[in-house]
Scaffold this active site. Sequence first.
Site, PDB file in Angstrom:
ATOM      1  N   CYS A 126       0.796  -1.239   0.000  1.00 49.84           N
ATOM      2  CA  CYS A 126       0.000   0.000   0.000  1.00 49.84           C
ATOM      3  C   CYS A 126       0.825   1.284   0.000  1.00 49.84           C
ATOM      4  O   CYS A 126       0.367   2.306  -0.517  1.00 49.84           O
ATOM      5  CB  CYS A 126      -1.000  -0.004   1.144  1.00 49.84           C
ATOM      6  SG  CYS A 126      -0.267  -0.312   2.767  1.00 49.84           S
ATOM      7  N   CYS A 134      -3.445  -2.684  -0.705  1.00 49.23           N
ATOM      8  CA  CYS A 134      -2.401  -3.572  -0.206  1.00 49.23           C
ATOM      9  C   CYS A 134      -2.098  -4.719  -1.163  1.00 49.23           C
ATOM     10  O   CYS A 134      -1.258  -5.578  -0.860  1.00 49.23           O
ATOM     11  CB  CYS A 134      -2.795  -4.127   1.161  1.00 49.23           C
ATOM     12  SG  CYS A 134      -3.095  -2.831   2.391  1.00 49.23           S
ATOM     13  N   LYS A 199      -6.034  -8.821  11.539  1.00 49.31           N
ATOM     14  CA  LYS A 199      -5.930  -7.381  11.329  1.00 49.31           C
ATOM     15  C   LYS A 199      -7.285  -6.879  10.870  1.00 49.31           C
ATOM     16  O   LYS A 199      -7.795  -7.305   9.827  1.00 49.31           O
ATOM     17  CB  LYS A 199      -4.860  -7.081  10.278  1.00 49.31           C
ATOM     18  CG  LYS A 199      -4.753  -5.606   9.956  1.00 49.31           C
ATOM     19  CD  LYS A 199      -3.654  -5.312   8.958  1.00 49.31           C
ATOM     20  CE  LYS A 199      -3.614  -3.836   8.627  1.00 49.31           C
ATOM     21  NZ  LYS A 199      -2.584  -3.531   7.629  1.00 49.31           N
ATOM     22  N   ARG A 221     -10.595  -0.889   2.668  1.00 49.94           N
ATOM     23  CA  ARG A 221      -9.877  -2.158   2.781  1.00 49.94           C
ATOM     24  C   ARG A 221     -10.754  -3.297   3.321  1.00 49.94           C
ATOM     25  O   ARG A 221     -10.255  -4.318   3.767  1.00 49.94           O
ATOM     26  CB  ARG A 221      -8.666  -1.992   3.706  1.00 49.94           C
ATOM     27  CG  ARG A 221      -7.674  -0.901   3.307  1.00 49.94           C
ATOM     28  CD  ARG A 221      -6.266  -1.269   3.755  1.00 49.94           C
ATOM     29  NE  ARG A 221      -5.334  -0.165   3.859  1.00 49.94           N
ATOM     30  CZ  ARG A 221      -4.789   0.493   2.838  1.00 49.94           C
ATOM     31  NH1 ARG A 221      -5.134   0.185   1.586  1.00 49.94           N
ATOM     32  NH2 ARG A 221      -3.910   1.464   3.050  1.00 49.94           N
ATOM     33  N   GLU A 237      -8.203 -17.293  11.261  1.00 46.95           N
ATOM     34  CA  GLU A 237      -7.027 -16.680  10.618  1.00 46.95           C
ATOM     35  C   GLU A 237      -5.735 -17.091  11.340  1.00 46.95           C
ATOM     36  O   GLU A 237      -4.724 -17.382  10.706  1.00 46.95           O
ATOM     37  CB  GLU A 237      -7.153 -15.157  10.620  1.00 46.95           C
ATOM     38  CG  GLU A 237      -8.177 -14.589   9.640  1.00 46.95           C
ATOM     39  CD  GLU A 237      -7.662 -14.552   8.205  1.00 46.95           C
ATOM     40  OE1 GLU A 237      -6.567 -15.091   7.932  1.00 46.95           O
ATOM     41  OE2 GLU A 237      -8.364 -13.979   7.352  1.00 46.95           O
ATOM     42  N   LYS A 252      -4.412  -6.830  15.722  1.00 51.21           N
ATOM     43  CA  LYS A 252      -4.267  -5.408  15.438  1.00 51.21           C
ATOM     44  C   LYS A 252      -5.595  -4.805  15.048  1.00 51.21           C
ATOM     45  O   LYS A 252      -6.263  -5.398  14.194  1.00 51.21           O
ATOM     46  CB  LYS A 252      -3.267  -5.270  14.287  1.00 51.21           C
ATOM     47  CG  LYS A 252      -3.091  -3.876  13.766  1.00 51.21           C
ATOM     48  CD  LYS A 252      -2.200  -3.885  12.561  1.00 51.21           C
ATOM     49  CE  LYS A 252      -2.149  -2.457  12.038  1.00 51.21           C
ATOM     50  NZ  LYS A 252      -1.555  -2.382  10.749  1.00 51.21           N
ATOM     51  N   SER A 278      -1.567   3.491  15.421  1.00 51.91           N
ATOM     52  CA  SER A 278      -1.375   4.944  15.373  1.00 51.91           C
ATOM     53  C   SER A 278      -2.517   5.730  16.016  1.00 51.91           C
ATOM     54  O   SER A 278      -2.280   6.673  16.770  1.00 51.91           O
ATOM     55  CB  SER A 278      -1.173   5.381  13.923  1.00 51.91           C
ATOM     56  OG  SER A 278      -2.288   5.014  13.123  1.00 51.91           O
ATOM     57  N   TYR A 317       4.145   2.912  19.548  1.00 53.34           N
ATOM     58  CA  TYR A 317       4.835   4.184  19.336  1.00 53.34           C
ATOM     59  C   TYR A 317       5.180   4.858  20.665  1.00 53.34           C
ATOM     60  O   TYR A 317       5.937   5.820  20.691  1.00 53.34           O
ATOM     61  CB  TYR A 317       3.955   5.129  18.496  1.00 53.34           C
ATOM     62  CG  TYR A 317       3.530   4.524  17.178  1.00 53.34           C
ATOM     63  CD1 TYR A 317       4.392   4.532  16.077  1.00 53.34           C
ATOM     64  CD2 TYR A 317       2.286   3.911  17.024  1.00 53.34           C
ATOM     65  CE1 TYR A 317       4.019   3.960  14.869  1.00 53.34           C
ATOM     66  CE2 TYR A 317       1.898   3.338  15.822  1.00 53.34           C
ATOM     67  CZ  TYR A 317       2.768   3.362  14.754  1.00 53.34           C
ATOM     68  OH  TYR A 317       2.398   2.789  13.564  1.00 53.34           O
TER      69      TYR A 317
HETATM   70  C1  PBG Z   1      -0.431  -1.260   5.930  1.00 49.28           C
HETATM   71  C2  PBG Z   1      -0.433  -1.087   7.402  1.00 49.28           C
HETATM   72  C3  PBG Z   1      -1.295  -0.290   8.144  1.00 49.28           C
HETATM   73  C4  PBG Z   1      -0.851  -0.366   9.449  1.00 49.28           C
HETATM   74  C5  PBG Z   1       0.239  -1.225   9.482  1.00 49.28           C
HETATM   75  N1  PBG Z   1       0.469  -1.674   8.202  1.00 49.28           N
HETATM   76  C6  PBG Z   1      -2.411   0.572   7.718  1.00 49.28           C
HETATM   77  C7  PBG Z   1      -3.495   0.003   6.921  1.00 49.28           C
HETATM   78  O1  PBG Z   1      -3.712  -1.207   6.873  1.00 49.28           O
HETATM   79  O2  PBG Z   1      -4.180   0.818   6.294  1.00 49.28           O
HETATM   80  C8  PBG Z   1      -1.441   0.389  10.594  1.00 49.28           C
HETATM   81  C9  PBG Z   1      -0.492   0.730  11.691  1.00 49.28           C
HETATM   82  C10 PBG Z   1      -0.934   1.855  12.551  1.00 49.28           C
HETATM   83  O3  PBG Z   1      -2.042   2.411  12.407  1.00 49.28           O
HETATM   84  O4  PBG Z   1      -0.136   2.200  13.430  1.00 49.28           O
HETATM   85  N2  PBG Z   1      -0.781  -2.534   5.475  1.00 49.28           N
HETATM   86 ZN    ZN Z   2      -1.020  -2.419   3.257  1.00 49.77          ZN
END
Ligand code: PBG
Ligand code: ZN
Length: 328
Positions: A126, A134, A199, A221, A237, A252, A278, A317
């Site tokens: 991505c 992705c 995820k 996504r 999964e 996640k 994040s 972070y």
């Molecule tokens: C990309 C990816 C993402 C994150 C980790 N790898 C964003 C998404 O899937 O759009 C998110 C990490 C975060 O928000 O700290 N595949």
């Molecule tokens: Zn991605």
Amino acid sequence: MNSLPLHRPRRLRRSSVMRATVRETRVSSDQLMMPHFVLPQANGREAIASMPGIERLGSETLVPQVEQDLRLGIRSVMLFGLAAPEHKDAVGSAASDSSGSQAEAVRRLKAEFGDDLLVVTDVCLCGYTDHGHCGIVNGKTVVNDASVDRLVEVALAHAEAGADMVAPSDMMDGRVGAIRRGLDARGLVETGVLAYSAKYASAYYGPFRDAADSSPQFGDRRSYQMDPPNVREALREVRLDDAEGADMVMVKPALAYLDVIRAVRAVTDLPLAAYNVSGEYSAVKAAAERGWLDEGSVVRENLVAMRRAGADILITYHARKALQEGWL
Ligand code: PBG
Ligand code: ZN
């Protein structure tokens, strides 16, 4: 008075030393993994507006930062890559470039720190595709198997640069097994796979997409990342990734999915990582900046919550400041 309570749990909370003696869960620096956003310019450095305290760094600028973090006790990193807009294309060619931002950073960090540092790379397209998805796109559809072929190439580029582990975050079916076989066929049998197994399609990724310039240019996504209400699907999964040869699995985001972490813990013996994403980070930072929350206390409480739910590894972070300030 014959009604004195027989049981007084408060006895075990009377003093700091008593509380420490009976404490059930701890967070150690060994469990913290720090994410980094790597710029294509080796000497680059940029602030990220939506993630105060985090900067995008070039592969060269990253070295002293990681050295400082190592001294604090952060011994593992997760590397994300950025690409200039003019280097993005439909198949994310730059993602598997042996001199791309991630491969360069891996090489420099391993040359500098060797086995003192665990280097994990995020494997995805991505940040490198012009459409921001992705995987490979056909019309409006993200196609699975052609995407997996590309992800194997990305993983190989990172592994050949010296990554200790590759971490596919795309959520395509079968990619863990394909990557494992691809690594083994190249003799990269020691390179591990940390699977982003469960995820979710989460709004908490907002600041990351700003940081990594990886927003989808159409749609969303939800045809590949998981639907937030589902937990049995997460277990499926995880079992698949375990069977396909993953060395570690991940849930996640973390804080809105502590029940998923708990449930996943029970269905696999593999080490389990929780990604404190994040948006979870930025929400705490924003409230703390306004004086609405005490940052240190909230970070300590959040990190211990992930551990209590069953996570072994915390990708966060907050890692650097938590250690600098002694929040753990
Ligand atoms: C990309 C990816 C993402 C994150 C980790 N790898 C964003 C998404 O899937 O759009 C998110 C990490 C975060 O928000 O700290 N595949
Ligand atoms: Zn991605």
